[in-house]
Design a protein around this motif. Structure first.
Motif, PDB file in Angstrom:
ATOM      1  N   GLY A 173      35.705  38.651  57.453  1.00 49.29           N
ATOM      2  CA  GLY A 173      35.033  38.702  58.744  1.00 49.29           C
ATOM      3  C   GLY A 173      33.525  38.713  58.601  1.00 49.29           C
ATOM      4  O   GLY A 173      32.812  38.116  59.411  1.00 49.29           O
ATOM      5  N   ALA A 174      33.025  39.401  57.559  1.00 55.76           N
ATOM      6  CA  ALA A 174      31.582  39.391  57.305  1.00 55.76           C
ATOM      7  C   ALA A 174      31.096  37.964  57.039  1.00 55.76           C
ATOM      8  O   ALA A 174      30.018  37.565  57.495  1.00 55.76           O
ATOM      9  CB  ALA A 174      31.257  40.298  56.127  1.00 55.76           C
ATOM     10  N   VAL A 175      31.898  37.183  56.313  1.00 56.18           N
ATOM     11  CA  VAL A 175      31.557  35.776  56.093  1.00 56.18           C
ATOM     12  C   VAL A 175      31.504  35.040  57.426  1.00 56.18           C
ATOM     13  O   VAL A 175      30.615  34.213  57.665  1.00 56.18           O
ATOM     14  CB  VAL A 175      32.573  35.121  55.132  1.00 56.18           C
ATOM     15  CG1 VAL A 175      32.359  33.611  55.065  1.00 56.18           C
ATOM     16  CG2 VAL A 175      32.458  35.728  53.731  1.00 56.18           C
ATOM     17  N   GLY A 176      32.429  35.352  58.323  1.00 60.37           N
ATOM     18  CA  GLY A 176      32.423  34.719  59.639  1.00 60.37           C
ATOM     19  C   GLY A 176      31.168  35.038  60.436  1.00 60.37           C
ATOM     20  O   GLY A 176      30.587  34.161  61.090  1.00 60.37           O
ATOM     21  N   ILE A 177      30.723  36.300  60.381  1.00 61.15           N
ATOM     22  CA  ILE A 177      29.488  36.661  61.080  1.00 61.15           C
ATOM     23  C   ILE A 177      28.299  35.936  60.468  1.00 61.15           C
ATOM     24  O   ILE A 177      27.413  35.434  61.174  1.00 61.15           O
ATOM     25  CB  ILE A 177      29.279  38.189  61.032  1.00 61.15           C
ATOM     26  CG1 ILE A 177      30.440  38.925  61.725  1.00 61.15           C
ATOM     27  CG2 ILE A 177      27.958  38.563  61.696  1.00 61.15           C
ATOM     28  CD1 ILE A 177      30.397  40.434  61.572  1.00 61.15           C
TER      29      ILE A 177
END
Length: 433
Positions: A95-99
């Motif tokens: 999810g951090a990669v998505g942000i």
């Protein structure tokens, strides 16, 4: 499946080649198999792309120490495959990669789902201590504690095969890559930038998640302009595994209804080039009531200002080496009498010397420990023994430094140093049950 150069990620595709691409990003310690039960339904509408983190699931062990680096490797992988635009769903570190994608590369994203994610994952100290434990004890402590972090107690008891699968996923991860991923999470903090996320976003969380739970999810929803929240009852951190049907349904509905159209030149926007996207101030974004991304303004010519003040670099290095908790305590205790001294230490010891490129931090820790033994500064020795562990020295290497110091600084000094360092090593390397 693919051959994997150091600057790319191990991946696989499922679904029709002519369908729009939907990427599924994994959590720390897992593999792309965490999404196995979502893929059959998702691949009916999308070409599903899954990837493994470095050193996870048999992927080559090329550590990536920041979320930005992981994101860059993902984009390089996609460029090589000709994938220019996609939807993205990521869990936790995924999810951090998505942000990061939404903030730095908004033109690539059609829609976003953040699962068990947060704009800041715990504290930097927590993840760096986890790295110390792995460096000292291997991954077994993380593997044994994974089920209680990832699943509710009832699910873990009722699904022993899945629980054991989770343990083995962590146990077979490359330790160096796990430590690097911990460092990536330790340094990730985009709380101040959430308003610049300009794609439709689903924030999904398990109601029983004790790692990144509903409070973190609400922070994301409050900060992202076009976001909605879905709380899955009876699920903990690894919600796609624990409640697969609910997660699949939510993802299908979100990506079916919130797939943002590609930018078109007819609207005055710049189409995505085929070449790899390079960061720069000349990116044009769609006209919206809220900006799609926080685009860095063009540099304003300035008169030469001389040498930059090293204070900002110093406080950053000081926190990274000594830990946020210690630095916060010191700064909170600072008053008019001690303030100038603390500023001097931050600016010159940390900003001038510790931040010099001539020695790495491991070497600087070795030198510092030796000097503290020679001077008999036992309180500082305890502090810098912790720092040495954070900087990558193992307990065995710290022992060798103290043995070397015994020869040149004297046995009585080394005797006291071993006593202090032994206690610190025990505290820092004992896994928390």
């Amino acid at each position: 499946m693919s051959e994997t150069p150091p600057n790319t990620l191990q991946y696989r595709f499922d679904g029709p080649e002519d369908a729009p691409v939907l990427i599924l990003g994994p959590s720390l310690g897992t593999t792309w198999h965490m999404w196995d039960r979502q893929v059959p339904e998702l691949m009916k509408q999308w070409r599903v792309f899954r990837f493994d983190l470095p050193g996870h699931g048999g992927a080559p062990a090329h550590p990536a120490g920041s979320v930005a680096e992981l994101t860059a490797r993902l984009l390089t992988t996609l460029e090589g495959l000709g994938v220019q635009r996609f939807g993205y769903a990521g869990c936790a570190l995924g999810g951090a990669v998505g942000i990061e994608l939404a903030l730095r590369h908004p033109e690539r994203l059609a829609s976003l789902a953040l699962i068990a994610a947060s704009p800041r994952f715990g504290t930097a100290d927590e993840f760096r201590r986890r790295g110390v434990i792995v460096r000292t004890n291997g991954l077994d402590p993380m593997a044994r504690s994974a089920p209680e972090r990832w699943f509710t107690g009832g699910f873990a008891a009722a699904q022993p095969a899945i629980t054991e699968w989770a343990v083995q996923m962590v146990r077979t991860t490359d330790p160096g890559c796990y430590i690097a991923a911990c460092e990536a999470l330790a340094s990730f903090d985009v709380r101040a930038e959430l308003g610049s996320v300009g794609v439709p976003t689903l924030v999904l969380v398990g109601s029983e998640d004790q790692v990144t739970g509903p409070a973190e999810a609400r922070t994301l929803v409050a900060g992202v302009p076009d976001a909605r929240l879905a709380v899955v009852p009876g699920a903990s951190h690894l919600v796609p595994v624990e409640q697969p049907a609910a997660v699949t349904d939510l993802l299908v509905r979100h990506f079916s209804t919130a797939w943002q159209p590609a930018f078109e030149s007819a609207t005055g926007q710049v189409a995505l080039p085929a070449a790899p996207v390079q960061p720069g101030p000349a990116v044009v974004v769609p006209a919206r009531s809220a900006p799609v991304a926080e685009i860095a303004p063009a540099a304003v010519p300035q008169e030469p200002q001389g040498r930059p003040d090293p204070y900002d670099a110093g406080i950053k290095v000081r926190r990274e080496v000594l830990g946020d908790a210690h630095v916060d305590r010191v700064l909170a205790a600072t008053d008019d009498f001690s303030g100038d001294f603390q500023e001097l230490v931050t600016r010159y010891a940390w900003g001038e010397v510790w931040d010099r490129p001539g020695l790495d931090r491991r070497t600087r820790s070795c030198v510092t420990l030796t000097a503290l033994v020679a001077g008999g500064h036992l309180e500082e020795l305890a502090l810098h023994t912790r720092a040495a562990l954070r900087n990558g020295l193992t307990p065995a290497e710290i022992k060798e430094v103290l043995l070397q110091a015994a020869v040149y600084c004297g046995v009585p000094a080394a005797n006291n140093a071993f006593r202090v360092a032994q206690q610190v090593v025990r505290e820092e390397t004992t896994p928390q049950e």
